[in-house]
Scaffold this motif. Structure first.
Motif, short mmCIF file in Angstrom:
data_model
loop_
_atom_site.label_atom_id
_atom_site.label_comp_id
_atom_site.label_asym_id
_atom_site.label_seq_id
_atom_site.Cartn_x
_atom_site.Cartn_y
_atom_site.Cartn_z
N ILE A 12 0.77 -1.30 0.09
CA ILE A 12 0.01 0.10 0.04
C ILE A 12 0.99 1.22 0.04
N THR A 13 0.00 2.35 -0.33
CA THR A 13 0.94 3.71 -0.27
C THR A 13 0.81 4.17 0.99
N GLY A 14 1.62 4.38 1.84
CA GLY A 14 1.40 4.76 3.29
C GLY A 14 1.74 6.40 3.31
N ALA A 15 2.16 6.65 4.76
CA ALA A 15 2.78 7.93 4.84
C ALA A 15 3.95 8.36 3.91
N ASP A 16 3.98 9.69 3.61
CA ASP A 16 4.94 10.36 2.89
C ASP A 16 5.12 9.48 1.41
N GLY A 17 4.15 8.82 1.04
CA GLY A 17 4.27 7.91 -0.37
C GLY A 17 5.06 6.71 -0.16
N ASP A 18 5.58 6.23 0.99
CA ASP A 18 6.26 5.18 1.28
C ASP A 18 5.54 3.87 0.90
N GLN A 19 6.19 2.81 0.18
CA GLN A 19 5.44 1.73 -0.13
C GLN A 19 5.64 0.69 1.03
N VAL A 20 4.41 0.21 1.53
CA VAL A 20 4.40 -0.49 2.75
C VAL A 20 3.97 -1.72 2.65
N GLU A 21 4.34 -2.70 3.17
CA GLU A 21 4.16 -4.05 3.44
C GLU A 21 2.44 -4.07 4.13
N ALA A 22 1.64 -4.89 3.49
CA ALA A 22 0.38 -5.08 4.29
C ALA A 22 -0.17 -6.46 4.00
N TYR A 23 -0.89 -7.13 4.91
CA TYR A 23 -1.64 -8.37 4.80
C TYR A 23 -3.11 -8.14 4.53
N VAL A 39 -12.24 -3.06 7.03
CA VAL A 39 -11.66 -2.95 8.30
C VAL A 39 -10.20 -2.78 8.12
N VAL A 40 -9.45 -1.71 8.70
CA VAL A 40 -8.22 -1.69 9.06
C VAL A 40 -7.66 -2.23 10.34
N VAL A 41 -6.98 -3.27 10.43
CA VAL A 41 -6.57 -3.83 11.58
C VAL A 41 -5.19 -3.08 11.91
N ILE A 42 -5.05 -2.62 12.95
CA ILE A 42 -3.83 -2.19 13.37
C ILE A 42 -3.12 -3.09 14.50
N HIS A 43 -1.87 -3.56 14.11
CA HIS A 43 -1.29 -4.63 15.08
C HIS A 43 -0.95 -4.07 16.24
N HIS A 44 -0.75 -4.89 17.14
CA HIS A 44 -0.28 -4.52 18.38
C HIS A 44 1.10 -4.47 18.58
N MET A 45 1.79 -3.85 19.88
CA MET A 45 3.16 -3.52 19.85
C MET A 45 4.03 -4.66 19.51
N PRO A 46 3.66 -6.01 19.89
CA PRO A 46 4.70 -7.00 19.31
C PRO A 46 4.80 -7.26 18.02
N GLY A 47 3.93 -6.44 17.08
CA GLY A 47 4.19 -6.47 15.80
C GLY A 47 3.11 -7.06 14.90
N TYR A 48 3.89 -7.39 13.69
CA TYR A 48 2.84 -7.91 12.56
C TYR A 48 3.26 -9.24 12.41
N ASP A 49 2.40 -10.03 13.52
CA ASP A 49 2.56 -11.26 13.87
C ASP A 49 1.43 -12.33 13.30
N ARG A 50 1.63 -13.40 13.60
CA ARG A 50 0.64 -14.52 13.13
C ARG A 50 -0.88 -14.28 13.71
N ALA A 51 -0.72 -13.88 15.14
CA ALA A 51 -1.77 -13.62 15.76
C ALA A 51 -2.67 -12.60 15.05
N GLU A 54 -4.15 -13.64 11.83
CA GLU A 54 -5.47 -14.36 12.08
C GLU A 54 -6.70 -13.69 12.40
N MET A 55 -6.50 -12.47 13.01
CA MET A 55 -7.69 -11.48 13.21
C MET A 55 -8.16 -10.89 11.82
N VAL A 56 -7.13 -10.52 10.94
CA VAL A 56 -7.48 -10.30 9.54
C VAL A 56 -8.54 -11.18 8.90
N ARG A 57 -7.96 -12.48 8.88
CA ARG A 57 -8.55 -13.24 8.22
C ARG A 57 -10.05 -13.68 8.86
N ARG A 58 -10.21 -13.49 10.17
CA ARG A 58 -11.37 -13.73 10.96
C ARG A 58 -12.44 -12.48 10.15
#
Length: 247
Positions: A12-23, A39-51, A54-58
């Motif tokens: 996706i195109t994120g802040a400042d035009g940066d190309q950012v990975e997304a799931y 729905v935009v899911v914002i990951h928790h502090m531990p990061g862009y992880d499996r858990a 799984e919420m995105v897929r839910r």
């Protein structure tokens, strides 16, 4: 509900035009041609992880196009979630302005899908809960969910390099659903009380649910903090909330 879904990594195109990975996860089948919410899911502090993925897929199973931007992609591209999170924390976390740009880019990506009905909500857990509220104060969103977000009110420690959102709450643009554990310290019940009083005083639409015998991260199925009754009820509240505001 969707019996089948697809999920993949996108850019996706994120802040400042940066190309950012997304799931990204999307329902498939007969509903493909129907307009639906995102729905935009914002990951928790531990990061862009499996858990988080799984919420995105839910959410895709619930019938939404859902996406989670990797907020730590710039600091640690390709790194394991724990390493990326450690790097991001060492740099003081994700700046609020950059977060807003990445969430805005994720919402724009969802609205550009051929299945989009134009309505997008946001949800976050832990640090993402605060960032969900922040996003709803500044972006065009139709609903926001704060799952035990710390320092929406209260005083963050100096090392966190952030402020609370008290001065920004008058700008809240979307209905807010809050889900909190009564045994949590960040946010504490008193901090949740403060947030609720602010929202009530300014006439913002909100709905809070608080759970006994639940602390921080009660949704996290892979942690000792997981509380099945609170998490199950929380998911029901989330489904009903987005069903109301994103349909």
């Amino acid at each position: 509900m969707s019996d089948t879904l697809s999920a993949r990594t996108v850019t996706i195109t994120g802040a400042d035009g940066d190309q950012v990975e997304a799931y990204l996860a999307r329902p498939e089948g007969e509903s493909d041609a129907a307009s639906r919410g995102g729905v935009v899911v914002i990951h928790h502090m531990p990061g862009y992880d499996r858990a988080t993925k799984e919420m995105v897929r839910r959410f895709a199973e619930l019938g939404y196009d859902a996406i989670c931007p990797n907020l730590y992609f710039r600091e640690a591209p390709g790194a394991a979630p724990d390493d990326a999170a450690a790097t991001a924390r060492a740099q003081g976390g994700v700046p609020d302005e950059r977060l807003l740009g990445d969430v805005a880019g994720a919402a724009a990506y969802l609205r550009a899908l051929e299945t989009s009905g134009g309505k997008v909500g946001v949800i976050g857990h832990c640090s993402g809960g605060r960032q969900s509220v922040l996003s709803a104060c500044h972006l065009d969103l139709q609903g926001a969910v704060d799952c035990y977000g710390a320092f929406v009110t209260g005083t963050p420690p100096p090392e966190r390099k952030m402020t609370n959102l008290v001065d920004q709450l008058p700008n809240l643009k979307a209905p807010l659903l809050g889900l909190f554990g009564n045994d949590d310290a960040y946010p504490s019940p008193e901090q949740v009380d403060e947030l609720e009083q602010i929202l009530a005083d300014q006439g913002s639409p909100y709905e809070f649910h608080r759970y006994d015998d639940a602390g921080h991260a009660f949704f996290a199925v892979d942690r000792p903090s997981y509380r099945v009754e609170a998490a199950n009820d929380g998911w029901e509240q989330i489904a009903a909330f987005f069903g109301t505001y994103l349909s």
